[in-house]
Design an enzyme around this catalytic site. Structure first.
Site, mmCIF file in Angstrom:
data_model
loop_
_atom_site.group_PDB
_atom_site.id
_atom_site.type_symbol
_atom_site.label_atom_id
_atom_site.label_comp_id
_atom_site.label_asym_id
_atom_site.label_seq_id
_atom_site.Cartn_x
_atom_site.Cartn_y
_atom_site.Cartn_z
ATOM 1 N N GLN A 171 -5.120 -1.548 9.378
ATOM 2 C CA GLN A 171 -5.065 -2.904 8.816
ATOM 3 C C GLN A 171 -5.729 -3.909 9.763
ATOM 4 O O GLN A 171 -5.442 -3.930 10.964
ATOM 5 C CB GLN A 171 -3.593 -3.293 8.561
ATOM 6 C CG GLN A 171 -3.403 -4.609 7.836
ATOM 7 C CD GLN A 171 -3.927 -4.609 6.402
ATOM 8 O OE1 GLN A 171 -3.909 -3.603 5.714
ATOM 9 N NE2 GLN A 171 -4.434 -5.738 5.961
ATOM 10 N N LYS B 279 0.846 -1.198 0.000
ATOM 11 C CA LYS B 279 0.000 0.000 0.000
ATOM 12 C C LYS B 279 0.879 1.244 0.000
ATOM 13 O O LYS B 279 0.645 2.192 -0.754
ATOM 14 C CB LYS B 279 -0.927 -0.004 1.222
ATOM 15 C CG LYS B 279 -2.089 -0.955 1.056
ATOM 16 C CD LYS B 279 -2.852 -1.207 2.338
ATOM 17 C CE LYS B 279 -3.910 -2.279 2.099
ATOM 18 N NZ LYS B 279 -4.519 -2.812 3.303
ATOM 19 N N ASP C 136 -11.495 2.762 3.743
ATOM 20 C CA ASP C 136 -11.922 1.364 3.676
ATOM 21 C C ASP C 136 -13.434 1.245 3.502
ATOM 22 O O ASP C 136 -13.936 0.189 3.106
ATOM 23 C CB ASP C 136 -11.559 0.638 4.984
ATOM 24 C CG ASP C 136 -10.270 -0.153 4.882
ATOM 25 O OD1 ASP C 136 -9.980 -0.683 3.801
ATOM 26 O OD2 ASP C 136 -9.568 -0.249 5.908
HETATM 27 N N1 GUN Z 1 -7.494 -6.903 5.942
HETATM 28 C C1 GUN Z 1 -7.850 -7.662 4.882
HETATM 29 N N2 GUN Z 1 -8.482 -6.895 3.954
HETATM 30 C C2 GUN Z 1 -8.493 -5.643 4.438
HETATM 31 C C3 GUN Z 1 -8.984 -4.418 3.922
HETATM 32 O O1 GUN Z 1 -9.554 -4.309 2.832
HETATM 33 N N3 GUN Z 1 -8.812 -3.328 4.727
HETATM 34 C C4 GUN Z 1 -8.213 -3.413 5.936
HETATM 35 N N4 GUN Z 1 -8.112 -2.301 6.669
HETATM 36 N N5 GUN Z 1 -7.744 -4.539 6.443
HETATM 37 C C5 GUN Z 1 -7.891 -5.636 5.688
#
Ligand code: GUN
Length: 300
Positions: free
Chosen positions: A99, A55, A122
Site C-alpha cells: 500500500q 481489500k 498493481d
Molecule cells: N495508494 C493509492 N492507490 C493505490 C493503489 O492503487 N495501489 C497501492 N499499492 N497503493 C495505493
C-alpha cells in the site's frame, strides 16, 4: 439537452467480482490452486488502513486467501525488502500489493522494483510499465483498468475517439493514457502546466479526471455528450459544520447537464479499483500455475 447517464460503478464492480469468484472456483476445483493476495501496510495512515481492510474483505468474499502484513511505521527498508523477498518465493502468494504511500524513509521505487513482476498486481513494476507501453502482456494498474472497463461498457469501441487524461501520475494518468492509446484513441495528457485546459477538454469525447483537485473541471468546459470518468476522491467540508463529504475532480452538478455519461463520486471508479485488483490476482495465479482460464483473460 437531457441530463447525463450516471455510470454505476457499484453495480459494474459487483458483477465483475461475481465473475472473479467464478474464476476462483474454477482454479480451486479444477486446478487445486487457491489464489492468494498479500497486502502489505507500513504505518498507521487511517485512509490506507480503510483501503487495506476493504481489500482483505473483498478478497475473502470471492474465495481467495488473503495474507495481511501490517508493519510499524519505523520498519526499515531492509526489513520490508526481506518480507517482499519471502512473498516472492511463497507459492501460496500470487499477488503482492504494498500500500502506498510508504513512510518517507523508505524508497518507494526500490520497494516496487523488488516485487516479482508476475506477482505485481498493481502493475507498478518497471517491467509491467514497459509491457503496457510497448504493447506486451503484463499486469495493468487497477484504477486505469477499471476506468477502461467502464468506458468500453458505455461506448463499445473507442477507436478514433479523442480522449484527454487530466493528470500524469504513475498510478493513474500515465497508464490510463497508454490504455487509451492501445484502444486506438487520440490521446492528450494534460497537467498542471497545460495552457488553456478548458479548450483542450472541449475537444474531447472522453475525459478522464485524475488531478486530485476538488471539482476543478467545470461542465461548461465539456464537449456536449462527452463521457466523463472522474477518478478524484477529495474530502471537503460539508454544509453542516464539522462534517465532510467526498467530491471528485469534476464539478458534478454542472457536468451532468452537458456530459453524455458521467461517473459519480462516490460509487463510480472507486469500487472498480478493488474489483480489478482481484481480477489481476486471479490472472496472476493462473499465469504462475500455467493454467488457461475459461474465457482466457478477456473476461474483464
Ligand atoms: N495508494 C493509492 N492507490 C493505490 C493503489 O492503487 N495501489 C497501492 N499499492 N497503493 C495505493
Amino acid at each position: 439537452m437531457s441530463e447525463a447517464k450516471i455510470i454505476d460503478g457499484n453495480l459494474f464492480s459487483e458483477r465483475l467480482r461475481q465473475t472473479v469468484a467464478e474464476r476462483v472456483r474454477e482454479l480451486r476445483v479444477d486446478h487445486h490452486v487457491t489464489p492468494g493476495l498479500a497486502v502489505v501496510l507500513v504505518g498507521e495512515d487511517p485512509a490506507s488502513q480503510v483501503y487495506v481492510r476493504n481489500k482483505r474483505k473483498r478478497a475473502v468474499e470471492v474465495g481467495m486467501n488473503s495474507f495481511e502484513h501490517t508493519l510499524a511505521a519505523d520498519t526499515t527498508e531492509h526489513e520490508l525488502l526481506t518480507l517482499i523477498a519471502g512473498l516472492n518465493d511463497d507459492p501460496a502468494v500470487h499477488g503482492i500489493l504494498v500500500q502506498l504511500p510508504l513512510p518517507t524513509h523508505i524508497d518507494e521505487q526500490k520497494v516496487i522494483a523488488a516485487i516479482r513482476p508476475e506477482k505485481d498486481v498493481d502493475g507498478f513494476h518497471p517491467w509491467n510499465v514497459g509491457m503496457l507501453a510497448s504493447g506486451g502482456v503484463g499486469m495493468v494498474p487497477c484504477t486505469p483498468f477499471g476506468c477502461l472497463l467502464l468506458l468500453k461498457d458505455q461506448l463499445g469501441s473507442l477507436t478514433g475517439l479523442k480522449a484527454i487524461v487530466v493528470g500524469r501520475s504513475n498510478i493513474v494518468g500515465k497508464p490510463m493514457a497508454h490504455l487509451l492509446l492501445r484502444e486506438s484513441c487520440t490521446v492528450t495528457i494534460a497537467h498542471s502546466r497545460t495552457r488553456d485546459l478548458p479548450a483542450e477538454i472541449g475537444q474531447a469525447d472522453i475525459v478522464i479526471a485524475a488531478v486530485g483537485r476538488p471539482e476543478m473541471i467545470k461542465g461548461e468546459w465539456l464537449k456536449p455528450g462527452a463521457t466523463v470518468i472522474d477518478v478524484g476522491i477529495n474530502r471537503v467540508p460539508a454544509a453542516e459544520p464539522g462534517k465532510t463529504r467526498l467530491v471528485g475532480d469534476v464539478d458534478f452538478a454542472s457536468a451532468k447537464a452537458v456530459a453524455g455519461a458521467i461517473t459519480p463520486v462516490p460509487g463510480g471508479v472507486g469500487p472498480m479499483t478493488i474489483a480489478c485488483l482481484l481480477r489481476n490476482t486471479v490472472v496472476a495465479a493462473a499465469r504462475l500455475n500455467r493454467v488457461a482460464l475459461a474465457g482466457g483473460e478477456d473476461w474483464a
